[in-house]
Scaffold this active site. Structure first.
Site, PDB file in Angstrom:
ATOM      1  N   GLU A 115       1.397  -0.823   0.194  1.00  0.00           N
ATOM      2  CA  GLU A 115       0.217  -0.064   0.117  1.00  0.00           C
ATOM      3  C   GLU A 115       0.866   0.915  -0.261  1.00  0.00           C
ATOM      4  O   GLU A 115       2.126   1.107   0.527  1.00  0.00           O
ATOM      5  CB  GLU A 115      -1.026  -0.104   1.142  1.00  0.00           C
ATOM      6  CG  GLU A 115      -0.331  -0.060   2.036  1.00  0.00           C
ATOM      7  CD  GLU A 115      -1.033  -0.462   3.774  1.00  0.00           C
ATOM      8  OE1 GLU A 115      -1.418   0.888   3.997  1.00  0.00           O
ATOM      9  OE2 GLU A 115      -1.465  -1.323   4.544  1.00  0.00           O
ATOM     10  N   LYS A 117       3.037   4.241   1.115  1.00  0.00           N
ATOM     11  CA  LYS A 117       3.231   5.419   2.178  1.00  0.00           C
ATOM     12  C   LYS A 117       2.488   6.816   2.503  1.00  0.00           C
ATOM     13  O   LYS A 117       3.384   7.349   1.816  1.00  0.00           O
ATOM     14  CB  LYS A 117       4.973   4.415   2.490  1.00  0.00           C
ATOM     15  CG  LYS A 117       4.923   4.846   4.095  1.00  0.00           C
ATOM     16  CD  LYS A 117       6.908   4.401   4.618  1.00  0.00           C
ATOM     17  CE  LYS A 117       7.183   4.727   5.595  1.00  0.00           C
ATOM     18  NZ  LYS A 117       7.456   6.634   5.401  1.00  0.00           N
ATOM     19  N   ASP A 119       2.848  10.355   3.551  1.00  0.00           N
ATOM     20  CA  ASP A 119       3.602  11.045   4.415  1.00  0.00           C
ATOM     21  C   ASP A 119       2.697  12.008   5.212  1.00  0.00           C
ATOM     22  O   ASP A 119       2.385  12.972   4.996  1.00  0.00           O
ATOM     23  CB  ASP A 119       4.775  11.963   3.110  1.00  0.00           C
ATOM     24  CG  ASP A 119       5.797  12.504   4.335  1.00  0.00           C
ATOM     25  OD1 ASP A 119       6.072  11.820   5.241  1.00  0.00           O
ATOM     26  OD2 ASP A 119       6.659  13.389   3.909  1.00  0.00           O
ATOM     27  N   TYR A 226      -4.984   2.431   8.150  1.00  0.00           N
ATOM     28  CA  TYR A 226      -4.124   1.462   7.180  1.00  0.00           C
ATOM     29  C   TYR A 226      -4.138  -0.039   8.633  1.00  0.00           C
ATOM     30  O   TYR A 226      -3.647  -0.724   7.925  1.00  0.00           O
ATOM     31  CB  TYR A 226      -2.551   1.942   7.620  1.00  0.00           C
ATOM     32  CG  TYR A 226      -1.911   2.141   8.487  1.00  0.00           C
ATOM     33  CD1 TYR A 226      -1.291   1.852   9.160  1.00  0.00           C
ATOM     34  CD2 TYR A 226      -1.209   3.783   8.387  1.00  0.00           C
ATOM     35  CE1 TYR A 226      -1.042   1.882  10.859  1.00  0.00           C
ATOM     36  CE2 TYR A 226      -1.040   4.434   9.755  1.00  0.00           C
ATOM     37  CZ  TYR A 226      -0.104   3.511  10.313  1.00  0.00           C
ATOM     38  OH  TYR A 226       0.270   4.427  11.494  1.00  0.00           O
ATOM     39  N   LYS A 314      11.266   2.841   0.517  1.00  0.00           N
ATOM     40  CA  LYS A 314      11.007   4.411   0.405  1.00  0.00           C
ATOM     41  C   LYS A 314      11.503   4.508  -1.094  1.00  0.00           C
ATOM     42  O   LYS A 314      12.510   4.194  -1.827  1.00  0.00           O
ATOM     43  CB  LYS A 314      12.042   4.994   1.251  1.00  0.00           C
ATOM     44  CG  LYS A 314      12.146   4.310   2.868  1.00  0.00           C
ATOM     45  CD  LYS A 314      10.652   5.674   3.613  1.00  0.00           C
ATOM     46  CE  LYS A 314      10.911   6.991   3.779  1.00  0.00           C
ATOM     47  NZ  LYS A 314      11.890   7.189   4.518  1.00  0.00           N
ATOM     48  N   CYS A 408       7.012  47.374 -10.026  1.00  0.00           N
ATOM     49  CA  CYS A 408       6.419  46.015 -11.211  1.00  0.00           C
ATOM     50  C   CYS A 408       7.536  45.727 -12.864  1.00  0.00           C
ATOM     51  O   CYS A 408       7.727  46.544 -13.121  1.00  0.00           O
ATOM     52  CB  CYS A 408       5.363  46.128 -11.781  1.00  0.00           C
ATOM     53  SG  CYS A 408       3.855  44.733 -12.518  1.00  0.00           S
ATOM     54  N   CYS A 411       4.477  46.136 -15.541  1.00  0.00           N
ATOM     55  CA  CYS A 411       4.132  47.432 -15.819  1.00  0.00           C
ATOM     56  C   CYS A 411       4.088  48.676 -14.876  1.00  0.00           C
ATOM     57  O   CYS A 411       4.515  49.828 -15.335  1.00  0.00           O
ATOM     58  CB  CYS A 411       2.287  47.933 -15.129  1.00  0.00           C
ATOM     59  SG  CYS A 411       2.232  47.546 -13.316  1.00  0.00           S
ATOM     60  N   CYS A 426       2.293  44.569  -6.301  1.00  0.00           N
ATOM     61  CA  CYS A 426       2.159  46.162  -7.215  1.00  0.00           C
ATOM     62  C   CYS A 426       0.408  46.009  -7.387  1.00  0.00           C
ATOM     63  O   CYS A 426      -0.611  44.957  -7.627  1.00  0.00           O
ATOM     64  CB  CYS A 426       2.488  45.066  -8.911  1.00  0.00           C
ATOM     65  SG  CYS A 426       1.632  46.370 -10.774  1.00  0.00           S
ATOM     66  N   CYS A 431      -2.829  46.153 -14.253  1.00  0.00           N
ATOM     67  CA  CYS A 431      -1.863  45.681 -14.631  1.00  0.00           C
ATOM     68  C   CYS A 431      -1.081  44.266 -15.495  1.00  0.00           C
ATOM     69  O   CYS A 431      -3.019  43.109 -15.366  1.00  0.00           O
ATOM     70  CB  CYS A 431      -0.868  44.539 -13.131  1.00  0.00           C
ATOM     71  SG  CYS A 431       1.086  43.822 -14.050  1.00  0.00           S
TER      72      CYS A 431
END
Length: 668
Positions: A115, A117, A119, A226, A314, A408, A411, A426, A431
């Site tokens: 299955e 893993k 994180d 799980y 892993k 910017c 613009c 900005c 813009c």
């Protein structure tokens, strides 16, 4: 290596691993990558295998996770929550399987489960008589943090189970934050000048460790179960039967679990998950392989920190070193200026990476980054890679300081940084870069998800002058569209059909698509649950918005400011004129239960439950929980210091309950 050298290195490794484990498991603020931690841990294991007399009870190899935070009450695990040993190559998996066969003293063919893993943060959920009574973190494996109130806000964790549930059931699972929501959360934290979460796992852990469960509730966490603590508590003989039974109990399990009959099938599933890795909306860092049969698991037993019948295979690290050769400045849909590092090309997880986000000026200063630095770059799925930190020991003295622009880049308007914010902006709403990004957002997956209107096609249409603002998407001329280079009548017709389909949308999706600051998918759904239609939302006030569970001052102010602007009201009016049809609220899945058809409103302070928990109980049992008083309310639950709603409820003939009466109704 002689004995003295081994002792010195062992002491150094133990100190380093304990320090980094504390930062990872307890503080949710790691300083090194998972790969580097795994390397140090494996060095420790190799050293202990060579000199077993060095093993002490406080060695990291004998411990799981980290000590629980003192801010939470302790939760004692009746059976230890163990960690997993790791393998990193097919040959190491073969060696693990051979060791399992030797311990079983059998050459018989084994079945396995494989299955993803996930994180995230490992948790234990305890149900008694089908009701969730406690939720906790893994902690040190024996004692974790009691975070029941926060876990009750995780939407896919059931508060009560099927009637067939055992008298007591302790399940183990992983709580995680989907990738898209992780990116949005970090974007919001960037704007607010807060430290960014390093990865989705840290974001999930940080969300669950909030002392205010309202903050947890506002984050779209999910859970995947799980396993269980006590194998004897369920009517199952193996993992395959367990996953089916967990689904019958309406507990969330991963659909990518596979029953494997040999190592070849395990390896094939590993390759499949590796290919799917970045298509999934949650982070996985490998695959967990378990012996399927419970009687064999019991026969194999556990070490001090890990089961002998399971292993984590892993994935390769999604990190690499790269050199910053320059910095570009992007303009976002809200005017936010985001610095992006231009890198010497580097391969990470099968992809060539040339750019990585630097988030904002404060983040550059905090990390002490310079042009010419060799840096650690991390890639996390679809999210743009980010620079984790500079490798100071690699500096030559030729690096250059980063000078943030004053105008910017598109613009040329003067940039400003609002007080209390980390983001430079900005302020020119016209813009061209902002307009382009707003259109891309509106048409993209976070918006109306118009098929065929990805970033490149939007840019082409803007360059061709066919689109200048969002409403122009709904007025594209077929002839001019078909005449574009690389297009044709079929392509134009297909896109126009997709646009026509997108005109039928929900209030939640439209709110998310407009790109209003602080209004992401989750907040949009909260608003759509509360407001009947767009007109009602247009007329609301910041004060009323603050009564909506999960809406804070920044969000309320941002939403009202957006709707107060005449040009935004004109944009909405034009969208409606061009055929946009908004379905009121969210399409909710009907939940049957003992409170079906009943509508509850809570007022005052509850002593046994928080208001969020009480509202979740109602929804879990098929009822509806609302935040304002109206004729449709059937029950008003009054806690301490209940206000004027009591009198109004009496005038409307609404039944008033105290907290104890409410608890009796829901069976607590």
């Amino acid at each position: 290596m002689d004995r003295q050298q081994a002792e010195n290195r062992f002491a150094e490794l133990r100190k380093q691993l304990q320090y980094h484990a504390h930062r990872y498991y307890v503080l949710d603020n790691p300083e090194i990558s998972d790969t580097e931690y795994d390397r140090l841990f494996r060095e420790l294991l190799d050293l202990e295998a060579q000199f077993p007399e060095l093993i002490t009870p406080d060695s990291p190899s004998q411990r799981v996770g980290g000590e629980p935070l003192s801010a939470f009450a302790e939760a004692v695990h009746n059976l230890p929550m163990l960690s997993l040993d790791n393998v990193f190559a097919a040959e190491e998996l073969d060696a693990f399987a051979e060791k399992v066969q030797r311990r079983l003293n059998s050459s018989a063919q084994l079945t396995w489960t494989a299955e993803p893993k996930i994180d995230g943060l490992a948790v234990e959920l305890i149900y008694e008589h089908g009701l969730l009574i406690e939720g906790s973190t893994r902690g040190n494996g024996l004692v974790g943090e009691n975070i029941t109130a926060n876990l009750r806000t995780v939407r896919n964790i059931p508060l009560c189970l099927d009637a067939a549930a055992p008298e007591r059931l302790a399940v183990r699972g992983e709580v995680f934050l989907p990738r898209g929501d992780f990116a949005e959360l970090n974007r919001q934290r960037t704007e607010q000048g807060q430290q960014l979460f390093a990865n989705p796992r840290n974001a999930a852990a940080g969300s669950l460790r909030q002392l205010d469960s309202k903050i947890t509730a506002a984050r779209p966490l999910s859970c995947c179960i799980y396993g269980i603590a006590d194998l004897r508590s369920v009517p199952c003989q193996n993992m395959a039967e367990l996953f089916v039974w967990l689904e019958q109990m309406h507990l969330p399990v991963n659909p990518l679990v596979k029953i494997c009959h040999n190592l070849a099938e395990i390896k094939a599933h590993y390759l499949r998950l590796q290919q799917l890795r970045h298509e999934l909306d949650y982070a996985i860092d490998g695959m967990v392989v378990k012996v399927n049969e419970f009687n064999l698991q019991e026969q194999l037993g556990n070490t001090a920190r890990a089961p002998r019948w399971a292993v984590a295979w892993k994935f390769a690290a999604a990190e690499a070193e790269a050199v910053i050769i320059g910095i570009e400045y992007q303009v976002g849909r809200t005017g936010a200026i985001t610095p992006v590092a231009i890198l010497e090309p580097v391969h990470i997880d099968g992809t060539v990476v040339r750019r990585a986000t630097l988030h904002n000026q404060e983040e550059i200063s905090r990390k002490g980054l310079m042009i010419g630095d060799t840096v650690l770059v991390r890639r996390a799925g679809d999210v743009i890679p980010e620079v984790v930190k500079p490798l100071l020991e690699r500096r030559s003295g030729q690096e250059q300081a980063v000078v943030f622009p004053q105008q910017c880049p598109i613009c040329e308007q003067a940039l400003h940084r609002p007080e209390g914010e980390a983001v430079t902006r900005c302020g020119n709403l016209h813009c061209p870069a902002q307009k382009l990004q707003r259109i891309i957002w509106f048409a993209g997956k976070s918006g109306l998800d118009i098929d065929g209107l990805g970033l490149k096609n939007v840019e082409k249409l803007v360059e061709a002058g066919l689109i200048k603002d969002i409403p122009d998407l709904f007025a594209l001329p077929k002839e001019q569209l078909a005449a574009l280079e690389g297009w044709g009548e079929k392509s134009a017709e297909k896109l126009l059909q997709a646009i026509e389909k997108a005109k039928q949308t929900s209030l939640a999706r439209l709110l998310a698509a407009l790109g209003i600051r602080h209004i992401g998918k989750t907040t949009a759904e909260l608003l759509a649950e509360h407001f009947v239609d767009l007109n009602q939302l247009l007329q609301t006030t910041p004060e009323h918005l603050l009564t909506v569970h999960g809406i804070g001052e920044q969000t309320a102010s941002s939403l009202c400011d957006y709707f107060a602007a005449q040009e935004n009201r004109e944009l909405l009016a034009r969208l409606l004129d061009l055929g946009l049809t908004i379905h009121s609220g969210l399409k909710k899945t009907a939940v049957s239960g003992q409170l079906s058809g009943l509508v509850f409103l809570f007022t005052g302070t509850l002593s046994h439950l928080t208001r969020a928990e009480a509202e979740q109980r109602v929804k879990q049992l098929g009822g509806e929980a609302v935040s304002s008083l109206s004729k449709k309310v059937t029950h008003l639950v009054a806690g301490e210091k209940a206000g004027s709603k009591l009198q109004k409820a009496a005038e409307l003939g609404i039944r008033v309950l105290d907290e104890q009466e409410f608890l009796q109704i829901i069976g607590e």
